[in-house]
Design a protein around this motif. Structure first.
Motif, PDB file in Angstrom:
ATOM      1  N   ARG A 190      21.465  75.312 -16.265  1.00 19.25           N
ATOM      2  CA  ARG A 190      21.015  74.855 -14.940  1.00 19.25           C
ATOM      3  C   ARG A 190      21.997  75.280 -13.863  1.00 19.25           C
ATOM      4  O   ARG A 190      21.598  75.670 -12.754  1.00 19.25           O
ATOM      5  CB  ARG A 190      20.835  73.335 -14.941  1.00 19.25           C
ATOM      6  N   LEU A 191      23.299  75.187 -14.184  1.00 14.50           N
ATOM      7  CA  LEU A 191      24.326  75.572 -13.215  1.00 14.50           C
ATOM      8  C   LEU A 191      24.242  77.061 -12.908  1.00 14.50           C
ATOM      9  O   LEU A 191      24.385  77.481 -11.752  1.00 14.50           O
ATOM     10  CB  LEU A 191      25.711  75.222 -13.758  1.00 14.50           C
ATOM     11  N   GLY A 192      24.005  77.862 -13.961  1.00 17.76           N
ATOM     12  CA  GLY A 192      23.861  79.296 -13.752  1.00 17.76           C
ATOM     13  C   GLY A 192      22.673  79.618 -12.861  1.00 17.76           C
ATOM     14  O   GLY A 192      22.759  80.466 -11.966  1.00 17.76           O
ATOM     15  N   GLN A 193      21.555  78.917 -13.104  1.00 16.62           N
ATOM     16  CA  GLN A 193      20.363  79.122 -12.269  1.00 16.62           C
ATOM     17  C   GLN A 193      20.635  78.702 -10.825  1.00 16.62           C
ATOM     18  O   GLN A 193      20.205  79.367  -9.872  1.00 16.62           O
ATOM     19  CB  GLN A 193      19.191  78.330 -12.828  1.00 16.62           C
ATOM     20  N   LEU A 194      21.371  77.584 -10.678  1.00 22.93           N
ATOM     21  CA  LEU A 194      21.693  77.093  -9.335  1.00 22.93           C
ATOM     22  C   LEU A 194      22.602  78.071  -8.607  1.00 22.93           C
ATOM     23  O   LEU A 194      22.399  78.348  -7.409  1.00 22.93           O
ATOM     24  CB  LEU A 194      22.369  75.726  -9.432  1.00 22.93           C
ATOM     25  N   ASN A 195      23.609  78.621  -9.312  1.00 22.09           N
ATOM     26  CA  ASN A 195      24.507  79.590  -8.689  1.00 22.09           C
ATOM     27  C   ASN A 195      23.764  80.847  -8.269  1.00 22.09           C
ATOM     28  O   ASN A 195      24.024  81.417  -7.205  1.00 22.09           O
ATOM     29  CB  ASN A 195      25.646  79.949  -9.648  1.00 22.09           C
ATOM     30  N   THR A 196      22.834  81.277  -9.136  1.00 23.35           N
ATOM     31  CA  THR A 196      22.040  82.456  -8.791  1.00 23.35           C
ATOM     32  C   THR A 196      21.189  82.194  -7.553  1.00 23.35           C
ATOM     33  O   THR A 196      21.118  83.018  -6.634  1.00 23.35           O
ATOM     34  CB  THR A 196      21.129  82.849  -9.967  1.00 23.35           C
ATOM     35  N   PHE A 197      20.554  81.018  -7.545  1.00 25.55           N
ATOM     36  CA  PHE A 197      19.737  80.649  -6.381  1.00 25.55           C
ATOM     37  C   PHE A 197      20.601  80.551  -5.132  1.00 25.55           C
ATOM     38  O   PHE A 197      20.216  81.017  -4.056  1.00 25.55           O
ATOM     39  CB  PHE A 197      19.044  79.312  -6.638  1.00 25.55           C
ATOM     40  N   GLN A 198      21.800  79.946  -5.291  1.00 23.04           N
ATOM     41  CA  GLN A 198      22.683  79.770  -4.140  1.00 23.04           C
ATOM     42  C   GLN A 198      23.096  81.114  -3.564  1.00 23.04           C
ATOM     43  O   GLN A 198      23.087  81.314  -2.344  1.00 23.04           O
ATOM     44  CB  GLN A 198      23.916  78.976  -4.586  1.00 23.04           C
ATOM     45  N   SER A 199      23.464  82.052  -4.455  1.00 26.16           N
ATOM     46  CA  SER A 199      23.881  83.375  -3.983  1.00 26.16           C
ATOM     47  C   SER A 199      22.750  84.069  -3.248  1.00 26.16           C
ATOM     48  O   SER A 199      22.944  84.650  -2.167  1.00 26.16           O
ATOM     49  CB  SER A 199      24.338  84.229  -5.169  1.00 26.16           C
ATOM     50  N   LEU A 204      30.844  85.355   0.475  1.00 27.14           N
ATOM     51  CA  LEU A 204      30.758  84.484  -0.695  1.00 27.14           C
ATOM     52  C   LEU A 204      29.673  84.968  -1.652  1.00 27.14           C
ATOM     53  O   LEU A 204      29.875  85.013  -2.872  1.00 27.14           O
ATOM     54  CB  LEU A 204      30.478  83.046  -0.271  1.00 27.14           C
ATOM     55  N   ALA A 205      28.508  85.315  -1.106  1.00 32.20           N
ATOM     56  CA  ALA A 205      27.424  85.825  -1.948  1.00 32.20           C
ATOM     57  C   ALA A 205      27.861  87.098  -2.661  1.00 32.20           C
ATOM     58  O   ALA A 205      27.542  87.306  -3.838  1.00 32.20           O
ATOM     59  CB  ALA A 205      26.184  86.086  -1.090  1.00 32.20           C
ATOM     60  N   ALA A 206      28.610  87.956  -1.964  1.00 36.61           N
ATOM     61  CA  ALA A 206      29.094  89.195  -2.573  1.00 36.61           C
ATOM     62  C   ALA A 206      30.107  88.905  -3.685  1.00 36.61           C
ATOM     63  O   ALA A 206      30.095  89.545  -4.738  1.00 36.61           O
ATOM     64  CB  ALA A 206      29.719  90.089  -1.507  1.00 36.61           C
ATOM     65  N   ILE A 207      30.977  87.932  -3.447  1.00 38.43           N
ATOM     66  CA  ILE A 207      31.974  87.562  -4.461  1.00 38.43           C
ATOM     67  C   ILE A 207      31.286  87.032  -5.710  1.00 38.43           C
ATOM     68  O   ILE A 207      31.619  87.400  -6.844  1.00 38.43           O
ATOM     69  CB  ILE A 207      32.946  86.517  -3.886  1.00 38.43           C
ATOM     70  N   GLN A 208      30.304  86.156  -5.524  1.00 37.97           N
ATOM     71  CA  GLN A 208      29.618  85.547  -6.666  1.00 37.97           C
ATOM     72  C   GLN A 208      28.830  86.573  -7.469  1.00 37.97           C
ATOM     73  O   GLN A 208      28.653  86.415  -8.679  1.00 37.97           O
ATOM     74  CB  GLN A 208      28.694  84.427  -6.183  1.00 37.97           C
ATOM     75  N   SER A 209      28.366  87.604  -6.807  1.00 36.38           N
ATOM     76  CA  SER A 209      27.609  88.636  -7.522  1.00 36.38           C
ATOM     77  C   SER A 209      28.497  89.796  -7.960  1.00 36.38           C
ATOM     78  O   SER A 209      28.015  90.761  -8.547  1.00 36.38           O
ATOM     79  CB  SER A 209      26.482  89.170  -6.632  1.00 36.38           C
ATOM     80  N   GLY A 210      29.804  89.692  -7.661  1.00 39.25           N
ATOM     81  CA  GLY A 210      30.730  90.748  -8.040  1.00 39.25           C
ATOM     82  C   GLY A 210      30.578  92.015  -7.221  1.00 39.25           C
ATOM     83  O   GLY A 210      30.923  93.109  -7.685  1.00 39.25           O
ATOM     84  N   LYS A 211      30.075  91.883  -5.986  1.00 37.89           N
ATOM     85  CA  LYS A 211      29.795  93.056  -5.174  1.00 37.89           C
ATOM     86  C   LYS A 211      30.540  93.039  -3.838  1.00 37.89           C
ATOM     87  O   LYS A 211      30.076  93.626  -2.858  1.00 37.89           O
ATOM     88  CB  LYS A 211      28.287  93.170  -4.919  1.00 37.89           C
ATOM     89  N   LEU A 212      31.671  92.348  -3.775  1.00 44.38           N
ATOM     90  CA  LEU A 212      32.446  92.329  -2.538  1.00 44.38           C
ATOM     91  C   LEU A 212      32.995  93.733  -2.277  1.00 44.38           C
ATOM     92  O   LEU A 212      33.680  94.316  -3.127  1.00 44.38           O
ATOM     93  CB  LEU A 212      33.599  91.334  -2.640  1.00 44.38           C
ATOM     94  N   ARG A 213      32.690  94.267  -1.123  1.00 42.70           N
ATOM     95  CA  ARG A 213      33.082  95.650  -0.816  1.00 42.70           C
ATOM     96  C   ARG A 213      34.560  95.712  -0.436  1.00 42.70           C
ATOM     97  O   ARG A 213      35.000  95.062   0.514  1.00 42.70           O
ATOM     98  CB  ARG A 213      32.222  96.199   0.321  1.00 42.70           C
ATOM     99  N   ILE A 214      35.298  96.511  -1.167  1.00 41.67           N
ATOM    100  CA  ILE A 214      36.710  96.753  -0.886  1.00 41.67           C
ATOM    101  C   ILE A 214      36.894  98.267  -0.819  1.00 41.67           C
ATOM    102  O   ILE A 214      36.749  98.970  -1.822  1.00 41.67           O
ATOM    103  CB  ILE A 214      37.622  96.159  -1.980  1.00 41.67           C
ATOM    104  N   ASN A 215      37.203  98.768   0.358  1.00 42.17           N
ATOM    105  CA  ASN A 215      37.376 100.213   0.567  1.00 42.17           C
ATOM    106  C   ASN A 215      38.861 100.541   0.599  1.00 42.17           C
ATOM    107  O   ASN A 215      39.523 100.428   1.631  1.00 42.17           O
ATOM    108  CB  ASN A 215      36.694 100.629   1.875  1.00 42.17           C
ATOM    109  N   LYS A 216      39.382 100.943  -0.544  1.00 40.78           N
ATOM    110  CA  LYS A 216      40.829 101.177  -0.660  1.00 40.78           C
ATOM    111  C   LYS A 216      41.189 102.618  -0.328  1.00 40.78           C
ATOM    112  O   LYS A 216      40.561 103.550  -0.834  1.00 40.78           O
ATOM    113  CB  LYS A 216      41.292 100.842  -2.081  1.00 40.78           C
TER     114      LYS A 216
END
Length: 373
Positions: free
Chosen positions: A141-150, A207-219
């Motif tokens: 349920r928590l996983g579903q909630l996190n997905t919905f939240q993102s 936050l949504a990007a962090i939770q989905s592992g897609k936070l853009r970092i241009n190094k």
């Protein structure tokens, strides 16, 4: 379930167990025992079938019962003679993971003690299984909630950002044309509020990007000293508006870094604006940098409200704000530090805080040279 192919022993143990209040299913034959096991579930099986001569030994029967009910507890009664058969029975019981093995003739009190332990284990195993099931369902349920939240954060941020851009753009254009003081005041409020909302939306997007592992970092190679100077020029204005003395100590010679200048500027800006916001008027905020053999460390020290020992472990948690901070804060979700810590971590760095309630705080982060290369 009680099984023994020696009738006197079976009757003796059955009477003793009945007297102690147990519900007993007594059997002389293996086939009969298996038939009953197929019809109802037993908590404990006490098996006394001969180990040396029976076609189906106690261990064989144990395997069949465990195939029917993996959680059933099993006690095996081993014939004392011949000695080799007794040793074989005890060894097999240990290898198969049975609950106990008792040599015949059996003392009823010893058997009752062993049964009680087996029942406790049965109940504990059942409780553990129940808790594990609840935990698994809760995690699902928590996983579903996190997905919905993102998805919700990303959707809301996207749907609000477009009209907000229009509001901000048109209001800034009106500022250049309006002459009436009241109208100018109202328009300034619109611009200021739209900027605040823009910051909140950016936090949700990050936050949504962090939770989905897609936070853009241009190094890429960057001048971190230049990043600090740009942040200083922006924050000085904000600090002056709040009657806070803001200063940056003389910067040391900073070796080239590999990183995202915009994101690291976002981290330092967040720490500085937080320090200004939570420092009373006439207080001070000081930024400093230290270069060591392996990393550069940046700290932001303030004379603000500070953080209690109880709250310190929570400051980097999502949506967390101390009670005192909530009283002072005009807006925000409490996501800035969470995002800042994630950005620093993505550069191979670390972030921390030292604080004392009522005396101020020092937030710091350290970046290794060549971070992200």
């Amino acid at each position: 379930m009680l099984l023994d192919n020696f009738k006197p022993e079976l009757m003796n143990l059955t009477r003793s167990l009945w007297k102690d209040g147990y519900e007993i299913s007594a059997n002389l034959q293996v086939a009969q025992a298996l038939e009953e096991a197929a019809l109802q579930q037993f908590q404990v099986a006490v098996l006394g079938a001969a180990m040396a001569f029976a076609k189906t030994t106690g261990v064989d029967l144990s395997k069949k019962l465990r195939a029917l009910y993996p959680e059933i507890r099993i006690i095996i009664l081993v014939d004392r003679y011949p000695l080799q058969a007794a040793l074989q029975g005890i060894t097999q019981a240990v290898e198969f993971g049975l609950d106990d093995s008792i040599l015949k003739p059996v003392d009823p009190s010893v058997l009752i003690f062993s049964i009680n332990r087996a029942i406790e284990k049965f109940k504990l195993q059942g409780e553990n299984a129940r808790l594990l099931k609840e935990l698994t369902e809760s995690n699902d349920r928590l996983g579903q909630l996190n997905t919905f939240q993102s998805k919700f954060f990303a959707m809301v941020a996207h749907d609000i950002k477009n009209p907000l851009t229009a509001i901000k753009g048109y209001s800034e254009m009106l500022l250049r044309k309006l002459e009436d003081p009241k109208a100018l005041q109202y328009c300034n409020t619109i611009v200021s509020s739209s900027k605040t909302l823009e910051t909140l939306i950016s936090d949700l997007v990050d936050l949504a990007a962090i939770q989905s592992g897609k936070l853009r970092i241009n190094k890429q190679p960057m001048d971190f000293a230049q990043v600090m100077r740009e942040v200083q020029s922006r924050v000085e204005i904000y600090a002056k508006q709040h009657d806070i003395q803001f200063s940056v100590k003389e910067l040391p010679s900073i070796p080239p870094l590999v990183g995202d200048a915009q994101r690291l500027g976002q981290v330092l800006t967040n720490l500085c604006t937080n320090a200004v916001h939570y420092t009373p008027a006439k207080g001070s905020v000081t930024v400093s940098a230290e270069v060591t053999a392996k990393e550069i460390s940046v700290s932001v020290q303030d004379t603000g409200i500070g953080i209690s020992k109880e709250d310190l472990p929570k400051v980097f948690s999502r949506f967390f704000q101390t009670e005192k901070a909530q009283q002072m804060r005009k807006g925000g979700f409490g996501l800035g530090l969470t995002i800042a810590q994630e950005i620093v971590a993505s550069h191979g760095g670390r972030m921390g805080v030292e604080s004392e309630l009522g005396k101020g705080s020092r937030f710091y982060f350290a970046l290794p040279y060549g971070a992200g290369s």
